[in-house]
Structures are given as C-alpha cells and as structure tokens.
Design an enzyme around this catalytic site. Sequence first.
Site, short mmCIF file in Angstrom:
data_model
loop_
_atom_site.label_atom_id
_atom_site.label_comp_id
_atom_site.label_asym_id
_atom_site.label_seq_id
_atom_site.Cartn_x
_atom_site.Cartn_y
_atom_site.Cartn_z
N LYS A 215 0.41 -10.12 8.91
CA LYS A 215 1.10 -9.23 7.88
C LYS A 215 0.64 -7.75 8.41
O LYS A 215 -0.38 -7.27 8.82
CB LYS A 215 0.20 -9.33 6.71
CG LYS A 215 0.69 -8.28 5.62
CD LYS A 215 0.02 -8.56 4.22
CE LYS A 215 0.37 -7.51 3.16
NZ LYS A 215 -0.35 -8.10 1.85
N ARG A 225 4.96 -2.01 -4.40
CA ARG A 225 3.78 -1.20 -5.12
C ARG A 225 4.01 -0.62 -6.43
O ARG A 225 3.27 -0.69 -7.25
CB ARG A 225 3.14 -0.20 -3.93
CG ARG A 225 2.70 -1.02 -2.77
CD ARG A 225 2.00 -0.27 -1.72
NE ARG A 225 1.51 -0.91 -0.58
CZ ARG A 225 1.21 -0.62 0.49
NH1 ARG A 225 1.35 0.57 0.72
NH2 ARG A 225 0.85 -1.38 1.41
N LYS A 268 5.11 -11.31 7.67
CA LYS A 268 5.47 -10.69 6.75
C LYS A 268 5.40 -8.96 7.26
O LYS A 268 4.64 -8.70 7.84
CB LYS A 268 4.65 -10.72 5.56
CG LYS A 268 4.92 -9.53 4.50
CD LYS A 268 4.01 -9.77 3.29
CE LYS A 268 4.11 -8.68 2.47
NZ LYS A 268 2.90 -8.62 1.42
C1 PBG Z 1 -0.92 -7.57 -1.37
C2 PBG Z 1 0.58 -7.97 -1.20
C3 PBG Z 1 1.59 -6.87 -0.88
C4 PBG Z 1 2.73 -7.37 -0.97
C5 PBG Z 1 2.60 -8.84 -1.19
N1 PBG Z 1 1.14 -9.16 -1.38
C6 PBG Z 1 1.62 -5.46 -1.03
C7 PBG Z 1 0.79 -4.69 0.20
O1 PBG Z 1 0.33 -5.43 1.24
O2 PBG Z 1 0.55 -3.73 -0.04
C8 PBG Z 1 4.18 -6.66 -0.69
C9 PBG Z 1 5.30 -7.63 -0.68
C10 PBG Z 1 6.70 -6.98 -0.86
O3 PBG Z 1 6.66 -5.70 -0.26
O4 PBG Z 1 7.54 -7.67 -1.53
N2 PBG Z 1 -1.15 -8.56 -2.68
#
Ligand code: PBG
Length: 345
Positions: A215, A225, A268
């Site tokens: 990620k 967010r 991701k």
């Molecule tokens: C963290 C999480 C995030 C996303 C999924 N799980 C946000 C981050 O890491 O700041 C982002 C998913 C998206 O942008 O669709 N719980």
Amino acid sequence: MLMEKENTRTTAAALTERPRRLRATPALRAMLRETELNARDFIYPMFVRHGQGKNEISSMPGVFQLSVDEAVREAESALKLGVPAVILFGLPAAKDPIGLENFAEHGIVQQAILAIKKEIPEMVVITDVCLCEYTDHGHCGILNTGAHYHAGLPEGYVLNDETLEVLAKVAVSHAQAGADIVAPSGMLDGMVAALRGALDASGYEHLPVLSYAVKYASAFYGPFREAAGGAPKFGDRKSHQMDPANLREALREAALDVQQGADMLMVKPALAYLDVIRAVKEAFPQLPLAAYNVSGEYAMIKAAAANGWIDEAKVTLETLTGMKRAGADLILTYHALDAARWLKA
Ligand code: PBG
C-alpha cells in the site's frame, strides 16, 4: 497515384502475418478475448455509520455513508447483481486516541456484520482492520505521545508493536461478529502475524487474512478520507505507507506477509500501479491477488463523465479490465454495482 499491380502483389505476398484477420467481427473478438471481467471479481466497499438513512459523499457521487439497514439493502443489491463480497469501513459515534469503538462488541462495523450475515448469509463480509477512522488524530496507530511516550522514538511516531495489539483485538472482534475475512490495511510491520496469532488463539484459525500487503502513500486516497472521516489531523502516512517510486520494496512487503501467513494479497492503489500488480502476481502466483481501485480513481472517472468528456461505462470497464489483465484476481471497486450492470447489458 495508384501503385503498379506488380508492386502491390509483392508487398501482399511479403505480409505473412495479418493479425487483423482475428479482429474482423464482434463474434471473433468475443471468442478470442483473453481477459474477461466478471461481477464475481468485485468486492464492493461500503461506509457504515450510526443513525438512520444515507448521505452521499460529495467527492464520490453515487457512494454513500449508510446506516446499518441501508447497508443491508445495498449488500442485497450487490448480491443480486452477482457481486459476492463487500468490505466494510466504519464511522464511529466518537473518536479517541486509541479508537475504542473499533473493537467494541456493538461498534458500528460489528453491528453491520451481524445484520448483513443475518439477512444474507451468502454474502462474503470482509472488514478493513485499521485505526485511522476511529482515532481522534486520524492516524493508523497509537501515537508516541502522552501516556504512550517512548523516549528515543520521535514524538507523534505511529507506534508499531503497541498498535499491533489493538489491531489483533479489532480482528477478533470482527470475527466474533461474523466476518468472513479480515483485511489489515495499516502497513505496520508484523500486522499479518499479529492477526493470525490472535485469530488462531481465539478459535478462528479458519478465517482468512487478506493483507493490504503493498500500500502506497498515495494522493489518490483523498475522497476516501472525506468518506470515512479518517484524514490525519496533522502530518501524513509516510512513516508506514510506501513510496510510490518503489517496486522492489513491494516484493519485500509481499514476501513478508506471505511468510506471516497471509491468505491473499492486495496492491493499492491500482491504476498507477499496474506494473506492481503484475510483479506481485508473478512473484506469488499461488496466492489470490486483489487490487484496490481507490476513491481518487473513481472520482476522476466520475468527474470527467459528469462533464461529458468520457463515457463512464466504457472507461470504467476498460480500467477494470486493465487491472485484471495486469494480474488482479479480485478488484475492490466503488463501481462494482454499476460495472456488474454494464457487464450484463
Ligand atoms: C485505511 C484505508 C484507507 C483506504 C482504505 N483503507 C485510507 C488511507 O490509507 O489513508 C483508502 C481507500 C480509497 O481511497 O478508496 N483504513
């Protein structure tokens, strides 16, 4: 001016390969298609909140924060369209430095799991296991400050091992509520081992872990967010999420999670990381691989389509096909229901 007959024939005779022969008709193209997108490839992300009704997320048209009963209805629509799985994100009633509702028996995600599994037991319910939606500071772990302060570590650093204990509690609490798969997303070291150990010790050795193994610290998470109310109040996530420039590091992260017992891996975001999807798939062909088509990727298509600049259905299906062609077996996408409809049409 027309070419001389002799010349034309010579050129044609030299052309032994004519790939266009196989693209001549829609029937041939369909028969020879190498990658086929399917509704069952999709995992549909849902945001659940306390209270009644639903409200649309302004930067993600068509995506809503849902009450528990609305979430059940949405999951039913997903299943009817052939989408087999949802992943849940919770908006708690209150936030605090650790995020206590995250592992509360009647927390919002726990309620949603129970309700969905009760009404539609066939639905695969996945849960996101992280702290950022639950903490008042919006970070993915316990911060090095106040009662948790460790001298030597920077003030405000996301504490790794103390956070693992919380993540383990969250995963077990989701398992107790009836989750089918838990998905740790915090990019903390050892998170898969911590979840695996806690699940096994609590009688959930059969529950798979889908690791957000790779990620990146991405600007594409912006709309999420807003949706999940999980923006960090200060600073960023660069102490744990990866540098978008790195590929070798992605393979190291994936290898560590495999060692720790991850059952499935995730990359991701997806769109700007198709090479990473391909590399992880080639390095670990035995494990199912998911790609997260994140909020910013969704928002870009929505915005351009709303302006009439692109065809939403065609661009979305093309994008999702690209992710699958790159090596993703599963795709987390806010377009899941629409894409399933477009595939049927
Ligand atoms: C963290 C999480 C995030 C996303 C999924 N799980 C946000 C981050 O890491 O700041 C982002 C998913 C998206 O942008 O669709 N719980």
